[in-house]
Design a protein around this motif. Sequence first.
Motif, PDB file in Angstrom:
ATOM      1  N   UNK A  55      -9.299  43.254  36.466  1.00 17.48           N
ATOM      2  CA  UNK A  55      -9.886  42.138  37.227  1.00 17.48           C
ATOM      3  C   UNK A  55      -9.979  42.463  38.713  1.00 17.48           C
ATOM      4  N   UNK A  56      -8.956  43.124  39.245  1.00 19.16           N
ATOM      5  CA  UNK A  56      -8.960  43.479  40.669  1.00 19.16           C
ATOM      6  C   UNK A  56     -10.058  44.481  40.961  1.00 19.16           C
ATOM      7  N   UNK A  57     -10.206  45.484  40.112  1.00 18.57           N
ATOM      8  CA  UNK A  57     -11.278  46.458  40.294  1.00 18.57           C
ATOM      9  C   UNK A  57     -12.650  45.793  40.194  1.00 18.57           C
ATOM     10  N   UNK A  58     -12.783  44.900  39.212  1.00 18.35           N
ATOM     11  CA  UNK A  58     -14.058  44.215  39.016  1.00 18.35           C
ATOM     12  C   UNK A  58     -14.418  43.358  40.230  1.00 18.35           C
ATOM     13  N   UNK A  62     -17.728  43.761  42.536  1.00 16.79           N
ATOM     14  CA  UNK A  62     -18.637  42.624  42.712  1.00 16.79           C
ATOM     15  C   UNK A  62     -18.924  42.354  44.184  1.00 16.79           C
ATOM     16  N   UNK A  63     -17.894  42.391  45.004  1.00 14.09           N
ATOM     17  CA  UNK A  63     -18.071  42.056  46.422  1.00 14.09           C
ATOM     18  C   UNK A  63     -18.876  43.134  47.149  1.00 14.09           C
ATOM     19  N   UNK A 186     -14.458  37.731  30.268  1.00 16.03           N
ATOM     20  CA  UNK A 186     -15.870  37.522  30.587  1.00 16.03           C
ATOM     21  C   UNK A 186     -16.190  38.051  31.978  1.00 16.03           C
ATOM     22  N   UNK A 187     -15.332  37.744  32.943  1.00 19.02           N
ATOM     23  CA  UNK A 187     -15.594  38.188  34.308  1.00 19.02           C
ATOM     24  C   UNK A 187     -15.385  39.697  34.466  1.00 19.02           C
ATOM     25  N   UNK A 188     -14.402  40.249  33.774  1.00 15.30           N
ATOM     26  CA  UNK A 188     -14.204  41.698  33.810  1.00 15.30           C
ATOM     27  C   UNK A 188     -15.471  42.419  33.349  1.00 15.30           C
TER      28      UNK A 188
END
Length: 459
Positions: A55-58, A62-63, A186-188
Amino acid sequence: MKYELIIIGGGAAGFSAALEAERKNKKTLIINNNENVEIGGTCVNVGCFPTKHLLYKAELIYKIQNNIFEGIKTNLQIDYSKIIEEKDKLVLKARKEKYIKILKNLKNVEFLNGKAKFIDKNTIIVNNKKIKGEKFLIATGSRTYIPQIPGLENIEFLTNKEALDLKELPDKLIIIGGGALGLEFAQIFSRFGSKVVILEATNHIMNGVDDDFERLISNYLKDEGIKIIKNAKIKVIKNNVVILEDDKKIQFDKLLIAAGRVANTDDLGLEKINIKLGNRKEIVVDKYLKAVENIWAAGDVIGNPMLETIAAKEGNLAVKNMYSESKEKMDYSIIPYAIFTDPQFASVGLTEKEAKKNDIKIKCNFVKLENLPKAIAIKDTKGAIRFVINENTEEILGIQLLSPLAGDIIHEATMIIKNKMKIKEVIETIHVFPTLSEIIKLGAQDFKRDISKMSCCVE
């Protein structure tokens, strides 16, 4: 050989229990069935630890890809197989450092890999060998609940375990379930590049969360391209297509089941020792975590809430209660939890829904993160905070927070509620400026003044 304590399960509850047994100098055996999950349990191997890494990598990807900040340009390339490779290395290291190495330092605790099954209340069989114990703790955890869906048996679906081992990104991913696990995965996958559809059987994602928080996170996920279908009734799955009852068809490359968890109580021989089970096969225990005469249970295997921190606390408490006249019981009313989407959602104490359901006279608010100076400074204003307070005394009964790092910030809220603090006390507490945790103070100030007319740092 006879042990004073036999612990069945090598996850958070089991290890916490083993550490407490070591402190009490009890000759202990801990048994873990590595065929289900490696020593350390779900959290470190296929749960909290690897998913938060991804999640942190994703989030970073994204940013950068969405040009959140002006003046930063980069040609971002993603090697998904390398991302998973690093995840595997970190999991292996955590397992060795936090479990295997710890175990080797315990003088009174032995470890055995195998599947345990009760013969009677003082005897189990493991690897065809009978082992006797005076007391037992069952801490076998949980696994993915697999719903009865026509056609599901004919496809190779994913659970959280298989999803974390994929070496290639699926182009189209369907996730069945809109709870914490479903939203995080889903967000990953969406941020790494998959097209994601969430199918939720009920009318709500994030079950139990107040509606306005649900609406916010739903909108944020949809803005990122994640499709959410609520009240999704699946007719059948065939040929890599999910067909809903309204005949809508959704194609997929991979399908992930995230429809909840079920306790690991199969094939333990529990019927021979008169242990009662609940609706999802969880072990029924009393308020001191005892199941029957000399057998206790802790962690996911006794049902919700299935959280790593709760499992560890229950494992510790169960052993204390085994060997103490003064019994202790869990207080589940002030346990915080978090959903690690971006923004994160965290909650402790009563929600507005729960307070109204229990006819408690309350006052609530809903303060958007766009009012917080630190959020403005880092250009991350998605989210809000809600205080639930007693209408008469202004004691704070619950706090819900949707924001960056909400899982970290919620601990201040937990201490506030544990110590029965009132709005005035929070307002009078000085916070560091500018910080995300100032949202706690801002949420309290909102009850006493118009925060839109306040400048920064005003008391």
